[in-house]
Enzyme design. Structure first.
Site, PDB file in Angstrom:
ATOM      1  N   SER A   1     -11.044  -0.407  -0.871  1.00 28.25           N
ATOM      2  CA  SER A   1      -9.803  -0.429  -0.086  1.00 28.25           C
ATOM      3  C   SER A   1     -10.052  -0.918   1.328  1.00 28.25           C
ATOM      4  O   SER A   1      -9.132  -1.393   1.998  1.00 28.25           O
ATOM      5  CB  SER A   1      -9.190   0.969  -0.023  1.00 28.25           C
TER       6      SER A   1
ATOM      7  N   ASP B   1       0.830  -1.203   0.000  1.00 22.99           N
ATOM      8  CA  ASP B   1       0.000   0.000   0.000  1.00 22.99           C
ATOM      9  C   ASP B   1       0.866   1.255   0.000  1.00 22.99           C
ATOM     10  O   ASP B   1       1.983   1.249  -0.515  1.00 22.99           O
ATOM     11  CB  ASP B   1      -0.911  -0.041   1.242  1.00 22.99           C
TER      12      ASP B   1
ATOM     13  N   HIS C   1      -3.328   5.790   4.208  1.00 19.42           N
ATOM     14  CA  HIS C   1      -4.194   4.766   3.634  1.00 19.42           C
ATOM     15  C   HIS C   1      -3.765   3.366   4.073  1.00 19.42           C
ATOM     16  O   HIS C   1      -4.582   2.573   4.573  1.00 19.42           O
ATOM     17  CB  HIS C   1      -4.170   4.894   2.111  1.00 19.42           C
TER      18      HIS C   1
END
Length: 605
Positions: A358, A85, A119
């Site tokens: 996600s 990621d 994230h």
């Protein structure tokens, strides 16, 4: 680099027999707090109609169904999950207890995968935030191990290989701490079809070989599972036009954003998503329905909670970068009650606005870690098999999508562009939005624990079989072009891939269906997909994947059908404030399209 594989020696899979349902745990037996102050708002773990700090509630019961699993103490112990990621803040106080050796900063080579976005840290928190430590919430697999890679800001071929399971000298080592689950909460939204050709693009072959090698041969033949987010482009997507970023959107009946209820960017477009080694996940909201953004397609395997945006409706409650000046939770007023430095989180170390496929992917990765920890002998195919068997039919009254259009003769006709829930010939329920259904952790873990196991037969990937069609595709007509292919191998389907060559100048008009010998109809590419262009005038060696035929026999006649659903009344539009609106696909195709040829291969046993 060609990596050779050999049959797994430890393959194990549950049998196809039905399993008795386990008793549901009552609310009173489930410890909502459990020492973690934010757990009560983590609706994906236990949905009792809470808000997740947003301004509305969810619907009770629409969660991962994980009570039994956690009460049994099955929480991912001994399973390592790789977070590929933006990076992972591995020293976060609610994560560091589960971090093991193996993380890598792909920018500077250190062992700290710096996350400048947040994230990846939020993704890691959904998978394996520590439980009962008095901090934040907890992960779906709160005893699982975590390693992280900041691949997204450092995208090279070598970094992809390392982050996806190979060591720095491109070997996979059979250590207990090597990942058995790879979470890929990222993706692409191609604006034109991708050519699938190993000769023209050897990277595709290398990538496919690595996926296969790690899936089948790592961990002494038990293998690993790659989990992939479906994408967030149901209604719009982002692209570039003449070097300028644009928002791409549909336009029909003089209305922007009108796509007749159909997905604007099909999940089956992206090469990572139509690679059968990836388990593709769509996103559910807190009511158990498709989120407003989730990409969908015949390649979706399961659905999992992803949430909306955390203000008007619940998103995910998970870890954020530490401090009120980093990540998504920063100082100041916000529509989510957790944000801005609240009493429950004064240092802004958590977020209530994480969402997207996600989020659906790490919720699935955590679920898989629990299933693996319940029965470490299960191989990667067994895990997929269990998920297909136990997925729960969600949004079960969804009617599908009917598309009404004016045909070439000026008549209004209706086409069932997205079917409702279907039961295939092998007894599996499937929906293009949800795959086999919502991940049900308790039923999956119960099956992993208590169902007798027997190895699946060795996996077979058949050679490509090609059918020349040269069939004209009539403009704006339900008649379409049809071609049949006689498949002689006696194979039980796990997945089917199709490769297409079609001449057509307005690909957004086309719907593409595959019908199995058993009569199951799968929509490989829905109509009104918002392409900006074509490859050599249409589809050129364009790959598509369907999981819809799981368990059916492949032997017999397969039928491909291509239907043109528009005579030029719908359009694709790009927008950027500096250049205004740009129209694409504005003119109807002057000539009828042609289905030139198509190829099919079966992944099964």
């Amino acid at each position: 680099m060609k990596i050779k594989t050999k049959p797994s020696l430890l393959a194990a899979s549950v049998i196809l027999a039905c399993t008795p349902a386990i008793a549901k745990i009552t609310d009173s037996t489930f410890p909502l707090q459990n020492g973690d102050p934010l757990v009560a708002e983590q609706w994906h773990l236990k949905n009792i109609g809470q808000t997740g700090f947003s301004q509305s509630t969810g619907t009770s019961g629409n969660d991962l169904d994980i009570d039994f699993t956690h009460l049994m103490g099955i929480k991912g112990r001994g399973i390592t999950v790789s977070v590929i990621d933006s990076g992972v803040e591995i020293d976060h106080p609610d994560l560091r207890a589960n971090v093991v050796a193996g993380s890598l900063n792909l920018g500077d080579g250190s062992d700290y995968p710096q996350d400048n976005n947040g994230h990846g840290t939020s993704v890691a928190g959904l998978i394996a935030a520590t439980e009962a430590n008095g901090l934040g919430g907890r992960g779906v697999a709160p005893h699982a191990n975590i390693v992280g890679f900041n691949y997204l800001p450092n995208q090279t071929v070598g970094n992809w290989l390392v982050s996806h399971g190979l060591s720095e000298d491109f070997r996979q080592l059979d250590r207990f701490t090597d990942p058995r689950v790879f979470n890929q909460s990222y993706g692409s939204t191609p604006a034109t079809p991708v050519v699938h050709n190993y000769v023209l693009n050897p990277w595709q072959e290398l990538q496919d070989d690595v996926y296969r090698y790690i899936t089948e041969e790592s961990h002494w033949g038990r293998g690993s599972v790659y989990v992939k987010s479906a994408g967030n482009s149901f209604g719009t997507y982002n692209a570039y036009y003449q070097g300028v970023p644009i928002l791409v959107l549909p336009y029909e009946n003089n209305q922007f954003f009108n796509n007749q209820g159909l997905p604007f960017h099909n999940a089956n477009i992206a090469p990572d998503n139509n690679n059968h080694w990836n388990l593709v996940v769509s996103a559910l909201d807190a009511h158990g329905k498709l989120t407003s953004y989730s990409s969908v397609g015949s390649n979706v395997f399961v659905a999992a909670p992803g949430g909306e945006f955390g203000e008007a409706a619940p998103a995910m409650v998970t870890i954020d970068l530490q401090g009120c000046e980093a990540g998504s939770n920063v100082a100041g007023e916000h529509g989510n009650a957790l944000h801005g430095g609240s009493e429950l989180d004064p240092n802004c170390d958590y977020t209530g606005t994480m969402n997207g496929t996600s989020s659906a992917a790490p919720n699935t990765s955590g679920a898989i870690a629990n299933i693996m920890s319940a029965n470490h002998a299960l191989d990667a195919r067994s895990i997929r098999h269990i998920l297909a068997q136990t997925a729960r039919k969600t949004d079960e009254n969804h009617p599908g999508v009917d598309l009404t259009f004016e045909n070439a003769d000026g008549e209004l006709v209706t086409y069932n562009a997205i079917p409702s829930w279907q039961r295939n010939a092998a007894g599996y329920n499937f929906h293009q939005y949800y795959g086999f259904g919502a991940v049900d952790v308790d039923d999956a873990v119960y099956k992993a624990l208590f169902t007798p196991v027997t190895p699946l037969p060795e996996q077979v990937i058949t050679p490509w079989q090609t059918q020349i069609a040269d069939a004209e595709i009539p403009d704006a007509s339900l008649t379409g072009a049809t071609s049949t292919l006689a498949f002689e191998q006696d194979v039980t389907v796990e997945a089917v891939q199709v490769k297409l060559n079609i001449d057509h100048t307005r690909l957004r008009d086309l719907a593409i269906e595959l019908i199995s010998p058993s009569g199951t109809r799968s929509v490989l590419m829905s109509a009104r997909t918002g392409w900006l262009g074509t490859t050599e005038g249409g589809y050129t060696d364009t790959l598509m994947l369907s999981n819809h035929f799981y368990g059916e026999t492949a032997q017999g006649e397969w039928q491909l059908k291509v239907i043109d659903t528009d005579k030029g009344n719908s359009f694709t539009v790009g927008y950027n404030a500096s250049i205004g609106l740009v129209g694409f696909n504005r003119n109807n195709n002057a000539d009828n399209g042609v289905l030139k040829d198509w190829s099919l291969r079966v992944i099964g046993h």
